[in-house]
Design a protein around this motif. Structure first.
Motif, mmCIF file in Angstrom:
data_model
loop_
_atom_site.group_PDB
_atom_site.id
_atom_site.type_symbol
_atom_site.label_atom_id
_atom_site.label_comp_id
_atom_site.label_asym_id
_atom_site.label_seq_id
_atom_site.Cartn_x
_atom_site.Cartn_y
_atom_site.Cartn_z
ATOM 1 N N VAL A 101 43.021 50.483 36.148
ATOM 2 C CA VAL A 101 42.527 50.226 34.787
ATOM 3 C C VAL A 101 41.802 48.888 34.736
ATOM 4 O O VAL A 101 40.700 48.774 34.201
ATOM 5 C CB VAL A 101 43.692 50.237 33.770
ATOM 6 N N ALA A 102 42.431 47.862 35.321
ATOM 7 C CA ALA A 102 41.825 46.528 35.342
ATOM 8 C C ALA A 102 40.534 46.536 36.153
ATOM 9 O O ALA A 102 39.563 45.862 35.794
ATOM 10 C CB ALA A 102 42.811 45.515 35.907
ATOM 11 N N LYS A 103 40.512 47.297 37.241
ATOM 12 C CA LYS A 103 39.309 47.376 38.075
ATOM 13 C C LYS A 103 38.140 47.953 37.284
ATOM 14 O O LYS A 103 37.003 47.462 37.372
ATOM 15 C CB LYS A 103 39.595 48.246 39.301
ATOM 16 N N LYS A 104 38.417 48.985 36.478
ATOM 17 C CA LYS A 104 37.379 49.604 35.641
ATOM 18 C C LYS A 104 36.895 48.617 34.590
ATOM 19 O O LYS A 104 35.681 48.466 34.367
ATOM 20 C CB LYS A 104 37.926 50.863 34.985
ATOM 21 N N LEU A 105 37.822 47.910 33.932
ATOM 22 C CA LEU A 105 37.448 46.944 32.902
ATOM 23 C C LEU A 105 36.636 45.789 33.485
ATOM 24 O O LEU A 105 35.667 45.327 32.882
ATOM 25 C CB LEU A 105 38.712 46.389 32.219
ATOM 26 N N LEU A 156 42.023 39.878 34.779
ATOM 27 C CA LEU A 156 41.720 41.206 35.310
ATOM 28 C C LEU A 156 41.729 41.190 36.835
ATOM 29 O O LEU A 156 42.204 42.137 37.466
ATOM 30 C CB LEU A 156 40.363 41.689 34.784
ATOM 31 N N GLU A 157 41.222 40.122 37.426
ATOM 32 C CA GLU A 157 41.247 40.001 38.887
ATOM 33 C C GLU A 157 42.681 39.915 39.410
ATOM 34 O O GLU A 157 42.992 40.451 40.475
ATOM 35 C CB GLU A 157 40.436 38.773 39.321
ATOM 36 N N MET A 158 43.558 39.253 38.648
ATOM 37 C CA MET A 158 44.978 39.206 39.019
ATOM 38 C C MET A 158 45.559 40.624 39.047
ATOM 39 O O MET A 158 46.296 40.990 39.973
ATOM 40 C CB MET A 158 45.762 38.353 38.014
ATOM 41 N N ALA A 159 45.201 41.408 38.038
ATOM 42 C CA ALA A 159 45.720 42.779 37.956
ATOM 43 C C ALA A 159 45.134 43.653 39.057
ATOM 44 O O ALA A 159 45.843 44.485 39.639
ATOM 45 C CB ALA A 159 45.408 43.372 36.580
ATOM 46 N N VAL A 160 43.853 43.479 39.344
ATOM 47 C CA VAL A 160 43.201 44.250 40.411
ATOM 48 C C VAL A 160 43.870 43.960 41.751
ATOM 49 O O VAL A 160 44.095 44.861 42.564
ATOM 50 C CB VAL A 160 41.693 43.938 40.473
ATOM 51 N N SER A 191 34.777 45.905 36.182
ATOM 52 C CA SER A 191 33.454 46.456 36.547
ATOM 53 C C SER A 191 32.547 46.513 35.326
ATOM 54 O O SER A 191 31.363 46.164 35.384
ATOM 55 C CB SER A 191 33.614 47.839 37.166
ATOM 56 N N GLU A 192 33.110 46.942 34.180
ATOM 57 C CA GLU A 192 32.334 47.013 32.944
ATOM 58 C C GLU A 192 31.926 45.621 32.474
ATOM 59 O O GLU A 192 30.812 45.422 31.981
ATOM 60 C CB GLU A 192 33.162 47.707 31.848
ATOM 61 N N ILE A 237 35.212 34.817 28.608
ATOM 62 C CA ILE A 237 34.946 35.763 29.681
ATOM 63 C C ILE A 237 35.568 35.297 31.004
ATOM 64 O O ILE A 237 36.058 36.106 31.795
ATOM 65 C CB ILE A 237 33.425 35.986 29.848
ATOM 66 N N ALA A 238 35.550 33.988 31.223
ATOM 67 C CA ALA A 238 36.128 33.456 32.466
ATOM 68 C C ALA A 238 37.623 33.794 32.555
ATOM 69 O O ALA A 238 38.116 34.225 33.605
ATOM 70 C CB ALA A 238 35.913 31.950 32.554
ATOM 71 N N GLU A 239 38.336 33.598 31.439
ATOM 72 C CA GLU A 239 39.769 33.917 31.425
ATOM 73 C C GLU A 239 39.992 35.421 31.516
ATOM 74 O O GLU A 239 40.924 35.879 32.177
ATOM 75 C CB GLU A 239 40.431 33.369 30.157
ATOM 76 N N ALA A 240 39.126 36.195 30.853
ATOM 77 C CA ALA A 240 39.239 37.653 30.923
ATOM 78 C C ALA A 240 39.130 38.108 32.374
ATOM 79 O O ALA A 240 39.954 38.899 32.857
ATOM 80 C CB ALA A 240 38.147 38.309 30.083
ATOM 81 N N LYS A 241 38.134 37.592 33.091
ATOM 82 C CA LYS A 241 37.938 37.978 34.491
ATOM 83 C C LYS A 241 39.114 37.508 35.357
ATOM 84 O O LYS A 241 39.550 38.217 36.261
ATOM 85 C CB LYS A 241 36.630 37.399 35.017
#
Length: 207
Positions: free
Chosen positions: A196-200, A186-190, A202-203, A179-183
């Motif tokens: 799309v990354a912002k929605k993911l 995703l934060e890099m993309a945001v 948030s979920e 989860i740490a790597e996932a975030k």
């Protein structure tokens, strides 16, 4: 001449000079003409004839070793569509071009070759493994290697790879969620403006 920078804009003359350079084999001139015809820039119409011409210019640039052009041709071969018009479909050739562009470090090429190695499909895609294999030109699945290519593309600033890595780490790679790597991805993309990354993200935060 095309942009009117430092001189009076003269788009027909600019196109003419670009064509002269393309005829002499300059890859960037061929690529730029492909782009102009694909997107209908500088007074060019978007139609079937120009879509076909666009792909021809991209093909010349690809044959000259330009990785961005390889990606353009590979995408057309993969989808069987270019600039909204039907064209030849050849997933095997697409795979080889994506692989070649990736070997040259082209960010979208890295991402696309990663996609072929992953055989990516959305949850609503009911394709069988055989259908997926055919779709991706017979490329053997290798998730770990796909991740490495996504990382290279993400580090080069390619936002879809950041999002894809976020999805993969959230779902689990080889059964292991991170989860740490996932975030992190995703934060890099945001930070690059990905909705799309912002929605993911948030979920993921709401779990």
């Amino acid at each position: 001449l095309l942009e009117g920078k430092g001189v009076h804009a003269n788009q027909p003359e600019g196109i003419k000079i670009l064509k002269q350079a393309a005829e002499r084999g300059f890859p960037m001139a061929n690529f730029n003409l492909g782009y102009i015809y694909e997107y209908g820039r500088y007074g060019q119409e978007k139609n079937a004839a120009n879509a076909k011409q666009s792909l021809k210019y991209y093909q010349v640039a690809a044959d000259k070793g330009m990785p961005k052009a390889m990606v353009k041709v590979a995408k057309a071969l993969f989808k069987g569509v270019h600039a909204g018009e039907a064209t030849e479909k050849d997933p095997v050739r697409a795979a080889r071009l994506f692989e070649q562009a990736a070997s040259m470090g082209e960010p979208e090429g890295l991402h696309s070759w990663g996609t072929f190695l992953q055989h990516y499909h959305t949850p609503d895609d009911k394709a069988t493994n055989t259908e997926l294999n055919e779709r991706y030109g017979g490329t053997p699945i290798n998730i770990e290697l796909a991740v490495e290519f996504y990382k290279l593309a993400a580090n080069a600033g390619f936002v879809p790879s950041m999002t894809r890595l976020g999805e993969l780490y959230e779902k689990g790679i080889a059964g292991n969620r991170n989860i740490a790597e996932a975030k992190r991805y995703l934060e890099m993309a945001v930070a690059k403006g990905s909705k799309v990354a912002k929605k993911l993200l948030s979920e993921l935060d709401s779990e």
